[in-house]
Design a protein around this motif. Structure first.
Motif, PDB file in Angstrom:
ATOM      1  N   THR A  35      93.735 -76.303  61.159  1.00 17.21           N
ATOM      2  CA  THR A  35      93.960 -76.681  59.768  1.00 17.21           C
ATOM      3  C   THR A  35      92.637 -76.990  59.069  1.00 17.21           C
ATOM      4  OG1 THR A  35      96.160 -77.504  60.383  1.00 17.21           O
ATOM      5  CG2 THR A  35      95.275 -78.216  58.261  1.00 17.21           C
ATOM      6  N   ALA A  36      91.737 -77.667  59.758  1.00 15.47           N
ATOM      7  CA  ALA A  36      90.416 -77.928  59.182  1.00 15.47           C
ATOM      8  C   ALA A  36      89.668 -76.610  58.960  1.00 15.47           C
ATOM      9  CB  ALA A  36      89.610 -78.857  60.081  1.00 15.47           C
ATOM     10  N   GLN A  37      89.792 -75.695  59.897  1.00 17.09           N
ATOM     11  CA  GLN A  37      89.145 -74.386  59.753  1.00 17.09           C
ATOM     12  C   GLN A  37      89.703 -73.648  58.535  1.00 17.09           C
ATOM     13  OE1 GLN A  37      86.510 -71.757  60.158  1.00 17.09           O
ATOM     14  NE2 GLN A  37      86.590 -73.160  61.873  1.00 17.09           N
ATOM     15  N   TRP A  38      91.008 -73.715  58.333  1.00 15.85           N
ATOM     16  CA  TRP A  38      91.599 -73.062  57.164  1.00 15.85           C
ATOM     17  C   TRP A  38      91.046 -73.676  55.877  1.00 15.85           C
ATOM     18  CZ3 TRP A  38      94.087 -74.299  52.772  1.00 15.85           C
ATOM     19  CH2 TRP A  38      94.550 -73.224  52.024  1.00 15.85           C
ATOM     20  N   LEU A  39      90.976 -75.007  55.830  1.00 17.12           N
ATOM     21  CA  LEU A  39      90.435 -75.675  54.636  1.00 17.12           C
ATOM     22  C   LEU A  39      88.998 -75.244  54.369  1.00 17.12           C
ATOM     23  CD1 LEU A  39      91.908 -79.246  55.136  1.00 17.12           C
ATOM     24  CD2 LEU A  39      92.337 -77.762  53.169  1.00 17.12           C
ATOM     25  N   GLU A  66      82.725 -79.697  57.441  1.00 16.20           N
ATOM     26  CA  GLU A  66      83.680 -79.660  58.548  1.00 16.20           C
ATOM     27  C   GLU A  66      84.048 -81.075  59.001  1.00 16.20           C
ATOM     28  OE1 GLU A  66      84.380 -77.761  62.980  1.00 16.20           O
ATOM     29  OE2 GLU A  66      82.536 -77.293  61.908  1.00 16.20           O
ATOM     30  N   ALA A  67      83.083 -81.962  59.067  1.00 10.50           N
ATOM     31  CA  ALA A  67      83.368 -83.350  59.459  1.00 10.50           C
ATOM     32  C   ALA A  67      84.355 -83.983  58.485  1.00 10.50           C
ATOM     33  CB  ALA A  67      82.077 -84.158  59.526  1.00 10.50           C
ATOM     34  N   ARG A 125      77.796 -82.998  48.022  1.00 10.89           N
ATOM     35  CA  ARG A 125      77.242 -81.693  47.643  1.00 10.89           C
ATOM     36  C   ARG A 125      77.689 -80.605  48.609  1.00 10.89           C
ATOM     37  NH1 ARG A 125      72.652 -84.678  46.790  1.00 10.89           N
ATOM     38  NH2 ARG A 125      71.703 -83.895  48.705  1.00 10.89           N
ATOM     39  N   ALA A 126      77.697 -80.922  49.889  1.00  8.94           N
ATOM     40  CA  ALA A 126      78.080 -79.934  50.904  1.00  8.94           C
ATOM     41  C   ALA A 126      79.543 -79.522  50.767  1.00  8.94           C
ATOM     42  CB  ALA A 126      77.833 -80.492  52.305  1.00  8.94           C
ATOM     43  N   ALA A 127      80.381 -80.443  50.321  1.00  9.55           N
ATOM     44  CA  ALA A 127      81.821 -80.182  50.248  1.00  9.55           C
ATOM     45  C   ALA A 127      82.313 -80.221  48.806  1.00  9.55           C
ATOM     46  CB  ALA A 127      82.556 -81.208  51.102  1.00  9.55           C
TER      47      ALA A 127
END
Length: 170
Positions: free
Chosen positions: A12-16, A33-34, A133-135
């Motif tokens: 699910t995290a990978q999909w996001l 990812e974190a 910024r990363a997300a």
């Protein structure tokens, strides 16, 4: 988090991350990812709080990413990991990533029911400037809305929050 939930949380995290990609570079990807994993882990703790819940979903799987792809306009993909994506977890995680007050309430509820500590969710609850910024896409409420709105009412019910309360982001 129950160990049986690890495949659902990872998928699910990978999909996001694929739906809302980080800015650029390996560091940005790791930071995004974190944050995604922390949001999905909190959602999983709330949705599957008991050993039996975790065992049942580990047996049946997450249901897949088909409706999520449709909601975001993404091209369907037949990669095997996508069958472990849990639509409700993705929706709840999107709510948490886009609404800091809701994330606080969810982490507090997870701590009360499953013994999770706030300290393990720093990037979700108190992201630094570099994290944000990363997300940027992963935390943008307007971009997250199609996914977040799928199961927002169920999250609010799980947290015993009133959607009519002006303090609750809806």
């Amino acid at each position: 988090m129950h160990p049986q939930l690890a495949p659902l949380v990872a998928a699910t995290a990978q999909w996001l991350l694929r739906a809302y990609p980080p800015e650029n570079g390996a560091v940005d990807r790791a930071l995004a990812e974190a944050q995604a994993r922390q949001a999905v882990a909190v959602a999983a703790a709330l949705r599957y709080p008991t050993d039996l819940d975790a065992a049942l979903v580990a047996l049946t799987g997450g249901g897949g990413a088909g409706r999520l792809d449709w909601a975001t306009g993404a091209e369907p993909d037949e990669a095997p990991w996508r069958s472990w994506v849990d639509e409700v977890l993705a929706s709840w995680a999107a709510c948490l990533l886009g609404e800091p007050r809701l994330a606080e309430a969810a982490v507090a509820a997870a701590a009360a029911t499953a013994g999770h500590a706030h300290a393990g969710y720093r990037r979700l609850l108190a992201p630094g400037d570099r994290d944000l910024r990363a997300a940027a896409l992963l935390r943008h409420p307007d971009l997250l809305a199609p996914v977040a709105d799928l199961h927002r009412a169920r999250l609010l019910a799980a947290l015993a929050l009133d959607p009519e309360d002006p303090a609750v982001p809806v």
